[in-house]
Scaffold this motif. Structure first.
Motif, PDB file in Angstrom:
ATOM      1  N   TYR A  80      53.845  37.709  34.468  1.00 56.28           N
ATOM      2  CA  TYR A  80      54.004  36.424  35.155  1.00 56.28           C
ATOM      3  C   TYR A  80      53.018  35.399  34.595  1.00 56.28           C
ATOM      4  CZ  TYR A  80      54.937  33.149  38.925  1.00 56.28           C
ATOM      5  OH  TYR A  80      55.301  32.034  39.638  1.00 56.28           O
ATOM      6  N   ARG A  81      51.777  35.806  34.402  1.00 57.96           N
ATOM      7  CA  ARG A  81      50.800  34.872  33.832  1.00 57.96           C
ATOM      8  C   ARG A  81      51.183  34.501  32.402  1.00 57.96           C
ATOM      9  NH1 ARG A  81      46.815  33.649  30.688  1.00 57.96           N
ATOM     10  NH2 ARG A  81      45.204  32.245  31.498  1.00 57.96           N
ATOM     11  N   HIS A  82      51.649  35.484  31.646  1.00 59.57           N
ATOM     12  CA  HIS A  82      52.094  35.247  30.268  1.00 59.57           C
ATOM     13  C   HIS A  82      53.186  34.177  30.232  1.00 59.57           C
ATOM     14  CE1 HIS A  82      53.993  36.015  26.382  1.00 59.57           C
ATOM     15  NE2 HIS A  82      55.103  36.356  27.017  1.00 59.57           N
ATOM     16  N   ALA A  83      54.139  34.271  31.155  1.00 64.94           N
ATOM     17  CA  ALA A  83      55.235  33.303  31.201  1.00 64.94           C
ATOM     18  C   ALA A  83      54.712  31.901  31.518  1.00 64.94           C
ATOM     19  CB  ALA A  83      56.277  33.730  32.229  1.00 64.94           C
ATOM     20  N   LEU A  84      53.757  31.804  32.451  1.00 69.27           N
ATOM     21  CA  LEU A  84      53.185  30.505  32.798  1.00 69.27           C
ATOM     22  C   LEU A  84      52.414  29.895  31.626  1.00 69.27           C
ATOM     23  CD1 LEU A  84      51.872  30.954  36.461  1.00 69.27           C
ATOM     24  CD2 LEU A  84      53.840  29.616  35.693  1.00 69.27           C
ATOM     25  N   VAL A  85      51.638  30.717  30.928  1.00 65.02           N
ATOM     26  CA  VAL A  85      50.883  30.228  29.776  1.00 65.02           C
ATOM     27  C   VAL A  85      51.833  29.684  28.715  1.00 65.02           C
ATOM     28  CG1 VAL A  85      49.439  30.948  27.831  1.00 65.02           C
ATOM     29  CG2 VAL A  85      48.844  31.653  30.140  1.00 65.02           C
ATOM     30  N   CYS A  86      52.923  30.399  28.473  1.00 63.76           N
ATOM     31  CA  CYS A  86      53.910  29.937  27.490  1.00 63.76           C
ATOM     32  C   CYS A  86      54.519  28.600  27.929  1.00 63.76           C
ATOM     33  CB  CYS A  86      55.008  30.983  27.316  1.00 63.76           C
ATOM     34  SG  CYS A  86      54.487  32.459  26.408  1.00 63.76           S
ATOM     35  N   GLU A  87      54.800  28.470  29.217  1.00 63.22           N
ATOM     36  CA  GLU A  87      55.361  27.212  29.722  1.00 63.22           C
ATOM     37  C   GLU A  87      54.368  26.065  29.531  1.00 63.22           C
ATOM     38  OE1 GLU A  87      58.209  26.314  30.636  1.00 63.22           O
ATOM     39  OE2 GLU A  87      59.333  28.060  31.319  1.00 63.22           O
ATOM     40  N   TYR A  88      53.104  26.308  29.836  1.00 63.06           N
ATOM     41  CA  TYR A  88      52.075  25.277  29.675  1.00 63.06           C
ATOM     42  C   TYR A  88      51.980  24.845  28.207  1.00 63.06           C
ATOM     43  CZ  TYR A  88      49.960  25.477  34.366  1.00 63.06           C
ATOM     44  OH  TYR A  88      49.716  25.372  35.715  1.00 63.06           O
ATOM     45  N   ALA A  89      51.936  25.837  27.313  1.00 59.25           N
ATOM     46  CA  ALA A  89      51.815  25.532  25.889  1.00 59.25           C
ATOM     47  C   ALA A  89      53.038  24.782  25.380  1.00 59.25           C
ATOM     48  CB  ALA A  89      51.624  26.824  25.096  1.00 59.25           C
ATOM     49  N   HIS A  90      54.199  25.190  25.834  1.00 63.89           N
ATOM     50  CA  HIS A  90      55.441  24.536  25.418  1.00 63.89           C
ATOM     51  C   HIS A  90      55.463  23.086  25.892  1.00 63.89           C
ATOM     52  CE1 HIS A  90      59.875  23.810  25.330  1.00 63.89           C
ATOM     53  NE2 HIS A  90      59.816  24.590  24.281  1.00 63.89           N
ATOM     54  N   ALA A  91      55.034  22.855  27.119  1.00 60.73           N
ATOM     55  CA  ALA A  91      54.985  21.491  27.655  1.00 60.73           C
ATOM     56  C   ALA A  91      54.010  20.624  26.859  1.00 60.73           C
ATOM     57  CB  ALA A  91      54.575  21.530  29.126  1.00 60.73           C
ATOM     58  N   GLN A  92      52.900  21.215  26.445  1.00 59.63           N
ATOM     59  CA  GLN A  92      51.922  20.456  25.666  1.00 59.63           C
ATOM     60  C   GLN A  92      52.479  20.083  24.294  1.00 59.63           C
ATOM     61  OE1 GLN A  92      49.308  19.237  26.908  1.00 59.63           O
ATOM     62  NE2 GLN A  92      48.211  18.457  25.122  1.00 59.63           N
ATOM     63  N   LEU A  93      53.229  20.993  23.687  1.00 61.18           N
ATOM     64  CA  LEU A  93      53.855  20.675  22.404  1.00 61.18           C
ATOM     65  C   LEU A  93      54.870  19.550  22.563  1.00 61.18           C
ATOM     66  CD1 LEU A  93      54.486  24.165  20.726  1.00 61.18           C
ATOM     67  CD2 LEU A  93      52.718  22.479  20.178  1.00 61.18           C
ATOM     68  N   LEU A  94      55.624  19.582  23.652  1.00 59.84           N
ATOM     69  CA  LEU A  94      56.580  18.502  23.909  1.00 59.84           C
ATOM     70  C   LEU A  94      55.856  17.158  24.032  1.00 59.84           C
ATOM     71  CD1 LEU A  94      59.127  20.018  26.467  1.00 59.84           C
ATOM     72  CD2 LEU A  94      59.609  19.199  24.156  1.00 59.84           C
ATOM     73  N   LYS A  95      54.729  17.184  24.692  1.00 60.46           N
ATOM     74  CA  LYS A  95      53.947  15.957  24.853  1.00 60.46           C
ATOM     75  C   LYS A  95      53.456  15.458  23.493  1.00 60.46           C
ATOM     76  CE  LYS A  95      49.884  14.106  27.235  1.00 60.46           C
ATOM     77  NZ  LYS A  95      48.789  14.411  28.184  1.00 60.46           N
ATOM     78  N   LEU A  96      52.957  16.384  22.661  1.00 61.48           N
ATOM     79  CA  LEU A  96      52.450  16.001  21.348  1.00 61.48           C
ATOM     80  C   LEU A  96      53.564  15.510  20.431  1.00 61.48           C
ATOM     81  CD1 LEU A  96      49.928  18.925  20.695  1.00 61.48           C
ATOM     82  CD2 LEU A  96      49.395  16.572  21.381  1.00 61.48           C
ATOM     83  N   SER A  97      54.782  15.972  20.681  1.00 59.66           N
ATOM     84  CA  SER A  97      55.908  15.559  19.842  1.00 59.66           C
ATOM     85  C   SER A  97      56.377  14.140  20.157  1.00 59.66           C
ATOM     86  CB  SER A  97      57.076  16.537  20.014  1.00 59.66           C
ATOM     87  OG  SER A  97      57.676  16.398  21.289  1.00 59.66           O
ATOM     88  N   GLY A  98      55.835  13.567  21.219  1.00 55.67           N
ATOM     89  CA  GLY A  98      56.203  12.202  21.561  1.00 55.67           C
ATOM     90  C   GLY A  98      56.922  12.076  22.871  1.00 55.67           C
ATOM     91  N   GLY A  99      57.252  13.206  23.455  1.00 56.21           N
ATOM     92  CA  GLY A  99      57.903  13.172  24.751  1.00 56.21           C
ATOM     93  C   GLY A  99      56.962  13.701  25.807  1.00 56.21           C
ATOM     94  N   GLU A 100      57.176  13.340  27.049  1.00 59.12           N
ATOM     95  CA  GLU A 100      56.316  13.827  28.131  1.00 59.12           C
ATOM     96  C   GLU A 100      57.164  14.052  29.362  1.00 59.12           C
ATOM     97  OE1 GLU A 100      52.090  12.805  30.376  1.00 59.12           O
ATOM     98  OE2 GLU A 100      52.984  11.389  28.970  1.00 59.12           O
ATOM     99  N   TYR A 101      56.912  15.142  30.032  1.00 65.55           N
ATOM    100  CA  TYR A 101      57.663  15.445  31.236  1.00 65.55           C
ATOM    101  C   TYR A 101      57.403  14.380  32.302  1.00 65.55           C
ATOM    102  CZ  TYR A 101      58.923  20.205  29.829  1.00 65.55           C
ATOM    103  OH  TYR A 101      59.461  21.299  29.215  1.00 65.55           O
ATOM    104  N   PRO A 102      58.414  14.065  33.097  1.00 61.52           N
ATOM    105  CA  PRO A 102      58.200  13.100  34.187  1.00 61.52           C
ATOM    106  C   PRO A 102      57.206  13.638  35.207  1.00 61.52           C
ATOM    107  CG  PRO A 102      60.330  14.181  34.418  1.00 61.52           C
ATOM    108  CD  PRO A 102      59.783  14.573  33.079  1.00 61.52           C
ATOM    109  N   ARG A 103      56.338  12.770  35.685  1.00 63.99           N
ATOM    110  CA  ARG A 103      55.287  13.208  36.605  1.00 63.99           C
ATOM    111  C   ARG A 103      55.577  12.823  38.057  1.00 63.99           C
ATOM    112  NH1 ARG A 103      52.220  17.042  35.472  1.00 63.99           N
ATOM    113  NH2 ARG A 103      50.778  16.267  37.027  1.00 63.99           N
ATOM    114  N   HIS A 104      56.547  11.965  38.284  1.00 64.95           N
ATOM    115  CA  HIS A 104      56.740  11.433  39.636  1.00 64.95           C
ATOM    116  C   HIS A 104      58.108  11.838  40.171  1.00 64.95           C
ATOM    117  CE1 HIS A 104      53.119   9.118  39.059  1.00 64.95           C
ATOM    118  NE2 HIS A 104      53.610   8.645  37.950  1.00 64.95           N
ATOM    119  N   THR A 105      58.101  12.655  41.160  1.00 64.39           N
ATOM    120  CA  THR A 105      59.320  13.082  41.850  1.00 64.39           C
ATOM    121  C   THR A 105      59.015  13.197  43.327  1.00 64.39           C
ATOM    122  OG1 THR A 105      60.018  14.360  39.911  1.00 64.39           O
ATOM    123  CG2 THR A 105      61.130  14.846  41.995  1.00 64.39           C
ATOM    124  N   GLU A 106      59.870  12.648  44.134  1.00 69.52           N
ATOM    125  CA  GLU A 106      59.654  12.708  45.578  1.00 69.52           C
ATOM    126  C   GLU A 106      60.123  14.056  46.111  1.00 69.52           C
ATOM    127  OE1 GLU A 106      58.116  10.580  47.463  1.00 69.52           O
ATOM    128  OE2 GLU A 106      57.738   9.220  45.788  1.00 69.52           O
TER     129      GLU A 106
END
Length: 291
Positions: free
Chosen positions: A261-287
């Motif tokens: 479970y921790r391994h899966a979360l770490v991979c998700e975090y790293a993947h999200a960071q790569l997306l951010k570095l590629s020029g895209g960023e996940y939306p931060r605001h959701t109600e």
């Protein structure tokens, strides 16, 4: 002499924060808000609260017994095909669609991380093709292949000098539509952690001692991958998700479902960071409203 009066503890707490709301709002979490909500919803399932503690103990006990007996009878107790079919059947009938989707998603995410490393180093290894998009595709030796890919890419990097390339190749970091068979009637809708505890039992039965040890040890390379990603991107953010899991520390007597479970979360975090570095960023605001 009159004793000094001690300050009284407050009779009430001025704030009554919701734990899940704070987790969702945590600005350090780089994940997509919808994905974060999906993970939180999975953690809030009744099975996570009431069944997981029992399944965790039972799983570790049975795995320990199986490992001891296998030292005397070192062979497969179940074919890999049977294990795959059993796990797919279990996921289809007893695990919530959200949890199944998170599991399928992990295989794609880890493949994206592996291929990012291959695209940005001169390693002589073909890109990884393990990208299941539906539940049935987890029955094609996906679990074993997923672990083997980690070893293959590290071995391919043996004589490679890791440096940040002039231009980063982000390749394909997309997540295709995933089919968790949401219309399939389910007898239960277990959370992902409880499901991992139960699926670890046939996994241990089907693998040899050395294969099981290799699979468990593959998660010790999470820190190695974070270090590699930090070097290639020049971004030390990846190092923040390391836990000191030294790859030279051989120990298969661990809580495997918790590690997965921790391994899966770490991979998700790293993947999200790569997306951010590629020029895209996940939306931060959701109600979102929390009970």
């Amino acid at each position: 002499m009159k004793k000094p009066e001690l300050p009284r503890p407050p009779e009430f707490v001025r704030s009554d924060p919701n734990m899940w709301e704070a987790i969702f709002a945590d600005p350090s979490v780089p994940l997509d808000r919808a994905l974060t909500q999906q993970i939180i919803d999975d953690q809030r399932r009744l099975s996570r609260r009431f069944l997981f503690p029992i399944a965790r103990v039972v799983s570790r006990l049975l795995i320990g017994i199986i490992m001891v007996i296998k030292r005397v009878v070192p062979r497969r107790w179940m074919t890999l095909g049977t294990m795959d079919n059993l796990c797919v059947w279990f996921l289809r009938r007893f695990v919530s669609p959200d949890a199944v989707e998170l599991l399928i998603r992990h295989f794609v995410v880890e493949t994206n991380l592996v291929n990012f490393i291959l695209h940005n180093t001169p390693a002589e290894m073909a890109p990884v093709t393990l990208r299941p998009t539906k539940l049935s595709e987890l029955g094609d030796n996906a679990v074993v292949e997923h672990d083997v890919n980690v070893y293959d890419v590290l071995i391919a990097l043996e004589d490679v000098r890791l440096t940040k390339p002039e231009t980063l190749d982000f390749g394909d970091l997309t997540i295709p539509p995933l089919d968790a068979e949401r219309r399939q009637p389910r007898l239960m809708k277990l959370d992902i952690q409880t499901a991992l505890c139960l699926m670890n039992i046939p996994f241990c039965m089907a693998l040899t001692l050395e294969e099981f040890r290799r699979a468990v040890h593959s998660m010790r390379f999470d820190d190695s991958f974070m270090e590699i990603l930090a070097v290639l991107t020049g971004d030390d953010t990846f190092k923040h998700w390391k836990v000191g899991g030294l790859s030279l520390w051989m120990d298969s007597n661990v809580d495997v479902p918790q590690q997965v479970y921790r391994h899966a979360l770490v991979c998700e975090y790293a993947h999200a960071q790569l997306l951010k570095l590629s020029g895209g960023e996940y939306p931060r605001h959701t109600e979102v409203e929390f009970d």
